[in-house]
Design an enzyme around this catalytic site. Structure first.
Site, mmCIF file in Angstrom:
data_model
loop_
_atom_site.group_PDB
_atom_site.id
_atom_site.type_symbol
_atom_site.label_atom_id
_atom_site.label_comp_id
_atom_site.label_asym_id
_atom_site.label_seq_id
_atom_site.Cartn_x
_atom_site.Cartn_y
_atom_site.Cartn_z
ATOM 1 N N ARG A 14 -24.697 -13.406 -1.982
ATOM 2 C CA ARG A 14 -25.794 -12.626 -1.342
ATOM 3 C C ARG A 14 -27.039 -13.138 -1.964
ATOM 4 N NH1 ARG A 14 -22.790 -6.796 -2.859
ATOM 5 N NH2 ARG A 14 -21.691 -6.387 -0.850
ATOM 6 N N HIS A 48 -20.640 -6.872 -12.331
ATOM 7 C CA HIS A 48 -20.883 -6.724 -10.923
ATOM 8 C C HIS A 48 -21.340 -5.387 -10.597
ATOM 9 C CE1 HIS A 48 -19.747 -6.411 -6.660
ATOM 10 N NE2 HIS A 48 -19.189 -5.246 -6.810
ATOM 11 N N ASP A 52 -21.952 -11.130 -5.411
ATOM 12 C CA ASP A 52 -23.234 -10.830 -5.563
ATOM 13 C C ASP A 52 -24.033 -12.490 -5.508
ATOM 14 O OD1 ASP A 52 -23.079 -8.222 -7.367
ATOM 15 O OD2 ASP A 52 -21.577 -9.531 -7.289
ATOM 16 N N HIS A 105 -27.832 -23.427 -5.579
ATOM 17 C CA HIS A 105 -27.084 -23.193 -6.538
ATOM 18 C C HIS A 105 -27.655 -22.060 -7.703
ATOM 19 C CE1 HIS A 105 -23.839 -25.935 -5.624
ATOM 20 N NE2 HIS A 105 -24.878 -26.510 -5.172
ATOM 21 N N ARG A 133 -20.814 2.004 -9.171
ATOM 22 C CA ARG A 133 -19.275 1.624 -9.354
ATOM 23 C C ARG A 133 -18.798 2.097 -10.412
ATOM 24 N NH1 ARG A 133 -22.767 -2.728 -7.590
ATOM 25 N NH2 ARG A 133 -21.998 -3.625 -5.373
ATOM 26 N N THR A 177 -17.895 -2.180 2.105
ATOM 27 C CA THR A 177 -18.220 -3.649 2.312
ATOM 28 C C THR A 177 -16.925 -4.271 2.478
ATOM 29 O OG1 THR A 177 -18.332 -4.036 -0.151
ATOM 30 C CG2 THR A 177 -20.159 -3.428 0.807
ATOM 31 N N ARG A 227 -27.744 -16.214 -3.122
ATOM 32 C CA ARG A 227 -27.982 -17.799 -2.486
ATOM 33 C C ARG A 227 -28.482 -17.400 -0.995
ATOM 34 N NH1 ARG A 227 -23.468 -21.621 -5.044
ATOM 35 N NH2 ARG A 227 -23.404 -20.573 -7.105
ATOM 36 N N GLY A 276 -7.415 1.578 -4.494
ATOM 37 C CA GLY A 276 -8.124 2.690 -5.282
ATOM 38 C C GLY A 276 -9.204 3.165 -4.669
ATOM 39 N N ASP A 320 1.037 -1.193 0.111
ATOM 40 C CA ASP A 320 0.006 0.109 0.119
ATOM 41 C C ASP A 320 0.709 1.328 -0.009
ATOM 42 O OD1 ASP A 320 -3.265 0.572 1.267
ATOM 43 O OD2 ASP A 320 -1.889 2.146 0.923
ATOM 44 N N THR A 346 -10.829 -4.267 -7.161
ATOM 45 C CA THR A 346 -11.270 -2.812 -7.364
ATOM 46 C C THR A 346 -12.308 -2.645 -8.239
ATOM 47 O OG1 THR A 346 -8.971 -2.349 -6.761
ATOM 48 C CG2 THR A 346 -10.301 -0.702 -7.754
HETATM 49 P P1 NAD Z 1 -10.224 1.739 1.077
HETATM 50 O O1 NAD Z 1 -10.260 3.156 0.757
HETATM 51 O O2 NAD Z 1 -10.466 1.193 2.475
HETATM 52 O O3 NAD Z 1 -8.741 0.970 0.774
HETATM 53 C C1 NAD Z 1 -8.078 1.466 -0.237
HETATM 54 C C2 NAD Z 1 -6.608 1.323 -0.122
HETATM 55 O O4 NAD Z 1 -6.029 1.504 -1.287
HETATM 56 C C3 NAD Z 1 -6.132 2.461 0.740
HETATM 57 O O5 NAD Z 1 -5.371 1.880 1.984
HETATM 58 C C4 NAD Z 1 -5.156 3.259 -0.257
HETATM 59 O O6 NAD Z 1 -4.014 3.675 0.544
HETATM 60 C C5 NAD Z 1 -4.657 2.121 -1.033
HETATM 61 N N1 NAD Z 1 -4.164 2.851 -2.249
HETATM 62 C C6 NAD Z 1 -4.590 3.806 -3.002
HETATM 63 N N2 NAD Z 1 -3.685 3.843 -4.195
HETATM 64 C C7 NAD Z 1 -2.917 3.138 -4.229
HETATM 65 C C8 NAD Z 1 -1.894 2.546 -5.082
HETATM 66 N N3 NAD Z 1 -1.599 3.182 -5.848
HETATM 67 N N4 NAD Z 1 -1.237 1.503 -4.563
HETATM 68 C C9 NAD Z 1 -1.096 0.795 -3.509
HETATM 69 N N5 NAD Z 1 -2.211 1.273 -2.807
HETATM 70 C C10 NAD Z 1 -3.058 2.215 -3.242
HETATM 71 O O7 NAD Z 1 -11.209 0.928 -0.124
HETATM 72 P P2 NAD Z 1 -11.664 -0.441 0.337
HETATM 73 O O8 NAD Z 1 -13.154 -0.289 0.956
HETATM 74 O O9 NAD Z 1 -10.794 -1.349 0.661
HETATM 75 O O10 NAD Z 1 -12.117 -0.774 -1.359
HETATM 76 C C11 NAD Z 1 -11.162 -0.997 -2.252
HETATM 77 C C12 NAD Z 1 -11.872 -1.218 -3.690
HETATM 78 O O11 NAD Z 1 -12.622 -2.517 -3.611
HETATM 79 C C13 NAD Z 1 -12.692 -0.126 -4.066
HETATM 80 O O12 NAD Z 1 -12.580 0.097 -5.475
HETATM 81 C C14 NAD Z 1 -13.973 -1.094 -3.818
HETATM 82 O O13 NAD Z 1 -15.164 -0.133 -4.621
HETATM 83 C C15 NAD Z 1 -13.754 -2.217 -4.192
HETATM 84 N N6 NAD Z 1 -14.609 -3.334 -3.642
HETATM 85 C C16 NAD Z 1 -15.098 -4.238 -4.356
HETATM 86 C C17 NAD Z 1 -16.004 -5.347 -4.360
HETATM 87 C C18 NAD Z 1 -16.212 -6.320 -5.287
HETATM 88 O O14 NAD Z 1 -17.007 -7.226 -5.453
HETATM 89 N N7 NAD Z 1 -15.445 -6.330 -6.416
HETATM 90 C C19 NAD Z 1 -16.623 -5.297 -3.123
HETATM 91 C C20 NAD Z 1 -16.058 -4.184 -2.048
HETATM 92 C C21 NAD Z 1 -15.207 -3.433 -2.591
#
Ligand code: NAD
Length: 316
Positions: free
Chosen positions: A154, A178, A151, A171, A91, A233, A156, A82, A37, A122
């Site tokens: 959720r 997403h 999803d 199932h 999203r 989440t 199920r 991110g 990070d 992300t």
């Molecule tokens: P968060 O803000 O808690 O954490 C993000 C982290 O990324 C921070 O610690 C930040 O310092 C770090 N970061 C930022 N830029 C960076 C870089 N260039 N290199 C390394 N680290 C970097 O956010 P979160 O709640 O952990 O969510 C993270 C992502 O996951 C979001 O985009 C969120 O929408 C996504 N998400 C996806 C799902 C899914 O089902 N796909 C579910 C939940 C969340």
């Protein structure tokens, strides 16, 4: 021959990244877990806290850094870094900032972990999976997203609760984006061996059209509710990702609705979205052509168009 040591690298020590590490550690998914990070204080604190729990889980080592070198030699890199949704934000609205992050990150990852599979979490996950695959130039099977695994779990859960059966016996898949254009695959859903659409069990709730609408609305809007209440989440996505990692590192051949690049799936091309897929050590081994009703087929195509439009807007 010494046993091969599996290594996971997690990009981002935020709510999602740290919880994936926690879930993976408890389940003993890999012998080595690394977290990277840019926020040094955050990654150090999360890794210290996780390390203090090592005594209680299967043996593993955990390290964290603000130096990408910590990811060296990873078998799978999970991208969670991110921007995340603010209350009410979709999203797809996150796309621009997170694409720029990937532009910088992907070349660095290819350098330190050239053999790794890339698992994108992300958001918007389908758009970013496509972007990461393009930027990396890796074979499509090696780059995939957590997609609708969350999803579907959720879905199920809500079906199991409504019908009063074990969630493991349901199932049912959510397919497509997403996000808001995702679709429930009612026609192929089963409870045990019973097609869900034929569900009629004395003493148990029926599944009316109104129930189905209500259940799917809850699936689609789940993240909005959770983010409204606690800002992120993390638990279910942590567990879902740990299971995807297990499917890969333990070569499980597990059927999961991960997001991967479609080439000719029901006429859908050049876009990443989720359909039930076989996941193993090589990544996405095959996408399954599940039987779809006409409206499911149309819904999947619409979802593909929505994601593709977002990808094109970003210049990919
Ligand atoms: P968060 O803000 O808690 O954490 C993000 C982290 O990324 C921070 O610690 C930040 O310092 C770090 N970061 C930022 N830029 C960076 C870089 N260039 N290199 C390394 N680290 C970097 O956010 P979160 O709640 O952990 O969510 C993270 C992502 O996951 C979001 O985009 C969120 O929408 C996504 N998400 C996806 C799902 C899914 O089902 N796909 C579910 C939940 C969340």
């Amino acid at each position: 021959m010494p046993e091969r040591v599996n290594k996971i690298a997690i990009i981002g020590a935020g709510a999602v990244g740290a919880t994936i590490a926690y879930a993976a550690m408890i389940r003993g998914v890999a012998k080595q877990i690394a977290i990277y990070d840019i926020n040094r204080a955050k990654v150090d604190a999360e890794v210290l806290d996780l390390n203090h729990g090592l005594q209680f889980v299967p043996m593993a080592t955990l390290e964290g850094s603000d130096d990408i070198g910590v990811c060296a030699g990873a078998d799978v890199v999970v991208i969670t870094a991110g921007a995340k949704q603010k209350p009410g934000q979709t999203r797809l609205e996150l796309a621009g900032a997170n694409v720029e992050l990937c532009r910088k990150l992907v070349p660095q990852l290819l350098k330190v972990a050239p053999e790794a599979l890339l698992l994108v979490v992300t958001n918007p996950v389908d758009v970013l999976t496509y972007v990461v695959q393009k930027l990396s130039g890796l074979p499509t099977r090696r780059v995939f997203g957590s997609g609708t695994v969350l999803d579907s779990s959720r879905f199920r859960f809500l079906l199991a609760r409504h019908l009063n059966v074990a969630v493991q016996n349901v199932h049912a898949f959510i397919a497509g984006e997403h996000g808001d254009s995702e679709i429930p695959l009612w026609s192929s859903a089963t409870v045990g061996a019973l097609p869900l659409m034929q569900w009629s069990v004395p003493g148990r709730a029926r599944l009316t059209e109104e129930d189905r609408t209500h259940i799917f609305d809850n699936v689609r809007n789940a993240a909005y509710h959770i983010i409204q209440g606690k800002g992120a989440t993390n638990y279910a996505i942590g567990l879902a990702t740990a299971q995807i990692l297990e499917a890969v590192l333990h070569d499980e051949q597990r059927v999961l609705p991960v997001s991967s690049r479609m080439e000719g799936y029901l006429g859908i091309n050049d876009v990443c979205l989720s359909v039930p897929s076989i996941v193993n050590r090589g990544g996405v081994e095959a996408v399954l052509e599940v039987p779809l009703s006409d409206s499911e087929r149309e819904g999947l195509k619409r979802s593909a168009d929505t994601i593709r439009q977002s990808i094109r807007t970003l210049g990919f």
